[in-house]
Scaffold this motif. Structure first.
Motif, PDB file in Angstrom:
ATOM      1  N   HIS A   9      45.078  79.906  56.967  1.00 45.80           N
ATOM      2  CA  HIS A   9      45.575  79.159  58.131  1.00 45.80           C
ATOM      3  C   HIS A   9      46.863  78.437  57.747  1.00 45.80           C
ATOM      4  O   HIS A   9      47.777  78.292  58.564  1.00 45.80           O
ATOM      5  CB  HIS A   9      44.522  78.159  58.646  1.00 45.80           C
ATOM      6  CG  HIS A   9      44.648  76.795  58.062  1.00 45.80           C
ATOM      7  ND1 HIS A   9      43.987  76.388  56.921  1.00 45.80           N
ATOM      8  CD2 HIS A   9      45.437  75.750  58.421  1.00 45.80           C
ATOM      9  CE1 HIS A   9      44.345  75.146  56.634  1.00 45.80           C
ATOM     10  NE2 HIS A   9      45.215  74.733  57.523  1.00 45.80           N
ATOM     11  N   HIS A  58      34.000  77.197  48.365  1.00 41.46           N
ATOM     12  CA  HIS A  58      33.908  77.348  49.819  1.00 41.46           C
ATOM     13  C   HIS A  58      32.570  78.024  50.148  1.00 41.46           C
ATOM     14  O   HIS A  58      32.210  79.017  49.502  1.00 41.46           O
ATOM     15  CB  HIS A  58      35.020  78.226  50.370  1.00 41.46           C
ATOM     16  CG  HIS A  58      36.394  77.606  50.284  1.00 41.46           C
ATOM     17  ND1 HIS A  58      37.079  77.474  49.100  1.00 41.46           N
ATOM     18  CD2 HIS A  58      37.186  77.101  51.251  1.00 41.46           C
ATOM     19  CE1 HIS A  58      38.257  76.902  49.352  1.00 41.46           C
ATOM     20  NE2 HIS A  58      38.349  76.669  50.640  1.00 41.46           N
ATOM     21  N   SER A 102      39.463  76.115  61.677  1.00 42.90           N
ATOM     22  CA  SER A 102      39.883  77.487  62.014  1.00 42.90           C
ATOM     23  C   SER A 102      38.831  78.459  61.461  1.00 42.90           C
ATOM     24  O   SER A 102      37.911  78.050  60.749  1.00 42.90           O
ATOM     25  CB  SER A 102      41.253  77.768  61.379  1.00 42.90           C
ATOM     26  OG  SER A 102      41.110  78.190  60.030  1.00 42.90           O
TER      27      SER A 102
HETATM   28  O1  PYC Z   1      42.516  79.436  56.112  1.00 48.07           O
HETATM   29  O2  PYC Z   1      42.264  80.159  54.060  1.00 48.07           O
HETATM   30  C1  PYC Z   1      42.178  79.288  54.908  1.00 48.07           C
HETATM   31  C2  PYC Z   1      41.684  77.953  54.520  1.00 48.07           C
HETATM   32  C3  PYC Z   1      41.193  77.575  53.293  1.00 48.07           C
HETATM   33  C4  PYC Z   1      40.838  76.221  53.388  1.00 48.07           C
HETATM   34  C5  PYC Z   1      41.123  75.809  54.659  1.00 48.07           C
HETATM   35  N1  PYC Z   1      41.636  76.884  55.328  1.00 48.07           N
END
Ligand code: PYC
Length: 317
Positions: free
Chosen positions: A90, A208, A236
């Motif tokens: 993002h 994550h 997102s």
């Molecule tokens: O869109 O890769 C991504 C991302 C990682 C952490 C927050 N957004």
């Protein structure tokens, strides 16, 4: 008084703060080397920009730097309230929209250098942005972890520019009303993975956690909830998380090369993903849109007790 110039945007709801100027000189070398200098010598600048009171737990900073690779139009180091990201999907969409807003790039194909490799970006005439992410792959499947209060949770460990644990198990529906429960669940999974010593390749920390399932809106699309390293969920659909998911779908034979995967995030905003097979996994292309939300001077006053953000060493015990 220190002054930083920034442009804020959001991509499908998730904020990005591009730092244009005012940052200490990080010297030369690769983006990975400059990220290490940032971490070792200037970490307080990270918290000044990303943490409260100027930022928030959801803020992703993007330090704009000259690229080492002359093919690239920009170099970038992504960071957040607790540390540094390898890639950020993002954030790259937000950065591309910001470079366009500044008139530094126009519609077409460009390259951006990150600490984990060069990524391609395409600015479409209608303002959407596609990113050609780094090679993404599934490192392990059927990984089981005991999560206190939730029993055994099974998922995949996959790389999409960051390390993800991806599971289809959710204790509640994937909708906005259940954000508090999803937050508690994914944080518990994150703690359990860490305690069990489950890692990505090269001892990579799996920071994550992604819960993926069907969107409850009847669209037939996928929806996810992604917990980021600093305890805030991605607003997102998470570009690197969608890339990691594409790698898993490809490995399972559930999505054909070139077929479009619509990935909603927990707000219902969506990215589109397609992949090409490559090496250990896939080369994902993720498409989304960002909007500019602000242009600011951040000021750092020397006598401000929270000059460098609200961090553990700035608060009373
Ligand atoms: O869109 O890769 C991504 C991302 C990682 C952490 C927050 N957004």
């Amino acid at each position: 008084m220190q002054t930083l110039h920034v442009i804020d945007s959001h991509t499908a709801g998730e904020p990005t703060r591009v730092v244009l100027s005012g940052f200490p000189d990080l010297g030369g070398g690769s983006l990975a080397e400059r990220r290490e200098r940032f971490r070792e010598r200037h970490d307080h600048w990270r918290s000044a920009i990303a943490c409260e009171p100027r930022g928030s737990d959801t803020m992703v900073g993007a330090l704009l730097l000259p690229p080492a690779d002359p093919r690239c139009c920009a170099g970038v180091i992504f960071f957040n309230n607790v540390g540094y990201l390898g890639m950020c999907g993002h954030g790259t969409i937000g950065l591309t929209r910001t470079l366009a807003h500044l008139g530094r790039i126009g519609p077409g194909e460009h390259l951006v250098e990150t600490p984990v490799g060069v990524v391609g970006v395409r600015l479409h005439a209608d303002g959407r942005v596609s990113i050609d992410n780094v090679e993404s792959y599934r490192a392990a499947t059927g990984v089981a972890v005991e999560v206190p209060g939730h029993g055994t949770v099974v998922g995949d460990v996959a790389w999409g520019g960051n390390w993800f644990f991806i599971t289809g198990q959710s204790p509640v529906p994937l909708d906005f009303a259940h954000v508090p429960a999803l937050t508690a669940y994914t944080l518990a999974v994150q703690r359990a993975i860490d305690a069990a010593g489950i890692r990505g390749d090269g001892d990579g920390v799996i920071d994550h956690v992604e819960v993926n399932g069907q969107a409850p809106d009847g669209s037939g699309q996928a929806r996810n909830f992604v917990m980021c390293p600093g305890g805030a969920y991605d607003r997102s659909p998470c570009g690197t998380g969608t890339s990691a998911k594409l790698a898993c779908l490809a490995a399972d034979g559930k999505l054909a090369e070139g077929a479009v995967w619509v990935q909603q995030g927990i707000l219902g905003s969506a990215f589109e993903g397609v992949y090409r097979r490559s090496g250990r996994g896939v080369l994902p292309r993720i498409t989304g849109q960002a909007w500019i939300t602000g242009r600011a001077e951040l000021l750092i006053e020397a006598d401000d007790p929270f000059a460098w953000g609200i961090r553990a060493d700035a608060v009373r015990a």
